[in-house]
Design a protein around this motif. Sequence first.
Motif, PDB file in Angstrom:
ATOM      1  N   TRP A   1      20.466   8.800  -1.204  1.00 34.51           N
ATOM      2  CA  TRP A   1      19.364   8.585  -0.243  1.00 34.51           C
ATOM      3  C   TRP A   1      19.913   8.619   1.174  1.00 34.51           C
ATOM      4  N   HIS A   2      19.280   9.378   2.035  1.00 36.14           N
ATOM      5  CA  HIS A   2      19.660   9.415   3.455  1.00 36.14           C
ATOM      6  C   HIS A   2      18.917   8.282   4.164  1.00 36.14           C
ATOM      7  N   SER A   3      19.464   7.079   4.042  1.00 37.48           N
ATOM      8  CA  SER A   3      18.770   5.893   4.554  1.00 37.48           C
ATOM      9  C   SER A   3      18.608   5.915   6.067  1.00 37.48           C
ATOM     10  N   ALA A   4      19.579   6.498   6.777  1.00 39.43           N
ATOM     11  CA  ALA A   4      19.496   6.519   8.243  1.00 39.43           C
ATOM     12  C   ALA A   4      18.302   7.347   8.712  1.00 39.43           C
ATOM     13  N   TRP A   5      18.000   8.426   7.973  1.00 35.86           N
ATOM     14  CA  TRP A   5      16.847   9.262   8.313  1.00 35.86           C
ATOM     15  C   TRP A   5      15.554   8.464   8.153  1.00 35.86           C
ATOM     16  N   ALA A   6      15.463   7.739   7.043  1.00 36.59           N
ATOM     17  CA  ALA A   6      14.283   6.907   6.798  1.00 36.59           C
ATOM     18  C   ALA A   6      14.155   5.817   7.851  1.00 36.59           C
ATOM     19  N   ALA A   7      15.285   5.208   8.191  1.00 34.71           N
ATOM     20  CA  ALA A   7      15.281   4.129   9.180  1.00 34.71           C
ATOM     21  C   ALA A   7      14.799   4.625  10.537  1.00 34.71           C
ATOM     22  N   ALA A   8      15.221   5.819  10.922  1.00 32.68           N
ATOM     23  CA  ALA A   8      14.800   6.370  12.204  1.00 32.68           C
ATOM     24  C   ALA A   8      13.289   6.586  12.227  1.00 32.68           C
ATOM     25  N   GLN A   9      12.726   7.038  11.109  1.00 33.76           N
ATOM     26  CA  GLN A   9      11.285   7.256  11.047  1.00 33.76           C
ATOM     27  C   GLN A   9      10.505   5.965  11.272  1.00 33.76           C
ATOM     28  N   VAL A  10      10.964   4.902  10.661  1.00 32.44           N
ATOM     29  CA  VAL A  10      10.199   3.661  10.662  1.00 32.44           C
ATOM     30  C   VAL A  10      10.620   2.704  11.776  1.00 32.44           C
ATOM     31  N   GLY A  11      11.637   3.118  12.568  1.00 30.52           N
ATOM     32  CA  GLY A  11      12.032   2.315  13.720  1.00 30.52           C
ATOM     33  C   GLY A  11      12.937   1.154  13.410  1.00 30.52           C
ATOM     34  N   TRP A  12      13.748   1.287  12.347  1.00 30.08           N
ATOM     35  CA  TRP A  12      14.734   0.251  12.041  1.00 30.08           C
ATOM     36  C   TRP A  12      16.096   0.756  12.483  1.00 30.08           C
TER      37      TRP A  12
ATOM     38  N   ARG B   1       6.582   6.968   0.409  1.00 27.37           N
ATOM     39  CA  ARG B   1       5.832   6.899   1.667  1.00 27.37           C
ATOM     40  C   ARG B   1       5.342   5.477   1.878  1.00 27.37           C
ATOM     41  N   GLY B   2       5.495   4.994   3.096  1.00 24.12           N
ATOM     42  CA  GLY B   2       5.017   3.650   3.392  1.00 24.12           C
ATOM     43  C   GLY B   2       5.001   3.377   4.877  1.00 24.12           C
ATOM     44  N   THR B   3       4.262   2.346   5.257  1.00 25.88           N
ATOM     45  CA  THR B   3       4.168   1.906   6.657  1.00 25.88           C
ATOM     46  C   THR B   3       4.621   0.460   6.741  1.00 25.88           C
TER      47      THR B   3
ATOM     48  N   GLY C   1       0.797  -1.223   0.000  1.00 28.21           N
ATOM     49  CA  GLY C   1       0.000   0.000   0.000  1.00 28.21           C
ATOM     50  C   GLY C   1       0.825   1.266   0.000  1.00 28.21           C
ATOM     51  N   CYS C   2       2.156   1.131  -0.112  1.00 30.37           N
ATOM     52  CA  CYS C   2       3.027   2.308  -0.141  1.00 30.37           C
ATOM     53  C   CYS C   2       2.761   3.138  -1.406  1.00 30.37           C
ATOM     54  N   SER C   3       3.301   4.354  -1.391  1.00 26.96           N
ATOM     55  CA  SER C   3       3.109   5.237  -2.548  1.00 26.96           C
ATOM     56  C   SER C   3       4.363   6.063  -2.775  1.00 26.96           C
ATOM     57  N   TYR C   4       4.432   6.728  -3.906  1.00 23.05           N
ATOM     58  CA  TYR C   4       5.582   7.583  -4.204  1.00 23.05           C
ATOM     59  C   TYR C   4       5.135   8.739  -5.074  1.00 23.05           C
ATOM     60  N   GLU C   5       5.934   9.776  -5.097  1.00 24.20           N
ATOM     61  CA  GLU C   5       5.719  10.908  -5.988  1.00 24.20           C
ATOM     62  C   GLU C   5       6.996  11.164  -6.773  1.00 24.20           C
ATOM     63  N   LEU C   6       6.845  11.457  -8.039  1.00 17.44           N
ATOM     64  CA  LEU C   6       7.970  11.920  -8.851  1.00 17.44           C
ATOM     65  C   LEU C   6       7.916  13.444  -8.825  1.00 17.44           C
ATOM     66  N   ASN C   7       8.775  14.035  -8.003  1.00 20.16           N
ATOM     67  CA  ASN C   7       8.709  15.478  -7.786  1.00 20.16           C
ATOM     68  C   ASN C   7       9.265  16.266  -8.974  1.00 20.16           C
ATOM     69  N   THR C   8      10.435  15.878  -9.465  1.00 21.36           N
ATOM     70  CA  THR C   8      11.018  16.535 -10.634  1.00 21.36           C
ATOM     71  C   THR C   8      11.833  15.529 -11.430  1.00 21.36           C
ATOM     72  N   ARG C   9      12.080  15.859 -12.691  1.00 18.33           N
ATOM     73  CA  ARG C   9      12.937  15.017 -13.528  1.00 18.33           C
ATOM     74  C   ARG C   9      13.653  15.907 -14.535  1.00 18.33           C
TER      75      ARG C   9
ATOM     76  N   PRO D   1      13.797  -5.812  10.528  1.00 17.47           N
ATOM     77  CA  PRO D   1      13.211  -6.158  11.832  1.00 17.47           C
ATOM     78  C   PRO D   1      11.757  -6.579  11.667  1.00 17.47           C
ATOM     79  N   ALA D   2      11.160  -7.079  12.747  1.00 15.94           N
ATOM     80  CA  ALA D   2       9.734  -7.384  12.736  1.00 15.94           C
ATOM     81  C   ALA D   2       8.957  -6.100  12.446  1.00 15.94           C
ATOM     82  N   PRO D   3       7.769  -6.223  11.864  1.00 16.02           N
ATOM     83  CA  PRO D   3       6.986  -5.026  11.523  1.00 16.02           C
ATOM     84  C   PRO D   3       6.863  -4.070  12.702  1.00 16.02           C
ATOM     85  N   THR D   4       7.121  -2.798  12.429  1.00 13.26           N
ATOM     86  CA  THR D   4       7.062  -1.784  13.485  1.00 13.26           C
ATOM     87  C   THR D   4       5.752  -1.000  13.447  1.00 13.26           C
ATOM     88  N   ASN D   5       5.019  -1.120  12.336  1.00 14.05           N
ATOM     89  CA  ASN D   5       3.780  -0.359  12.127  1.00 14.05           C
ATOM     90  C   ASN D   5       4.013   1.151  12.187  1.00 14.05           C
TER      91      ASN D   5
END
Length: 361
Positions: free
Chosen positions: A122-133, A81-83, A57-65, A92-96
Amino acid sequence: MMIFCQACESGTVRPGVMQYCTSDAVFSAQAEPLKDITTVHGYAEWMKGIAVVAMPGCSYELNTRSFDPETSTATFFGTFRGTHTGRLDGLPAPTNKSMETQYVYNMHLNPHGKVDRITKVWHSAWAAAQVGWTPPTGVFADAEHLFHACESGKGWQEIMQYCTPDAVFSAQAEPLKEITTVHGYAEWMKGIAIIAMPGCSYDLNAHSFDPETSTATFFGTFRGTHTGHLDGLPDPTHKSMETQYVYNMHVNAHGKVDRITKVWHSAWAAAQVGWTPPTGVPADAEHFFHACESGKGWQGVMQYCTPDAVFSAQAEPLKDVTTVHEYAEWMKGIAVVAMPGCSYDLNAHAFDPETSTATFF
């Protein structure tokens, strides 16, 4: 190119992506979850796992190209964007919990218009912090499993699956100064948790991961009461400790712990539980004191000291006494022959772990 991007971000299966790129198209990213992925094939499958399994159910936007004809490079700036609700190997196990993460693709096109190289920024650490990984790829999992197995006294047989066979250990703490392997430390903790302090407990107060150094950090609190006999410790004191500590665990490229450093104020813990010093070293010193003062002589004292132990005192009667052997015999003469029936009090005693010196007053 845009169709390729849409296929990739939506998790379309490999045939949906492959038609837009060369068969050997390469991929690179300076991002922890992607560091071992070197082909577009591999990345497309990784994105499929994220979009279809981990975050349905995730989604994405193409902001510019844009496109640079001089370098034949297309650039796409997107937002994903995703959960995290689904189980996926390597995470890890699902964090919801949800993420909203931005990224850029630079895609190089060959003369036939096919993508042959992709670089993701991609700033993967920023994304990981959001989702709890922690860290994003779940490489942290083995380190955390090791922490819990170690603190609960599971020993090497349980811990070995989470680390390399030759994983090293170090600590600037008196009870642990001779322990140089995780194997040795795991067995030491097993003795503490199962034998010396059965029923002990611990809290994991905080944990984190530094992707730049691949180091996991665990801050814990251990609680226990000394009720069991364990070699290397004094007799059970039935006193309790509540001691804080930190583990720094280095994780190798395969997610296994290969080095642990423990930061622990062992002397503080020892004082709480009545060990002086923590490993029970002063037991021999205290036994020596009592044997000497009661006139047991060298035969009663020798088991507590080295054969060549030296003695010194700035006192006239003792100025020629230079060995513990001689002093023990001198005290025997005083206590048994010259002053039979004498007595003594041990008013206070202490131990300095930095100099390994016991003091008796």
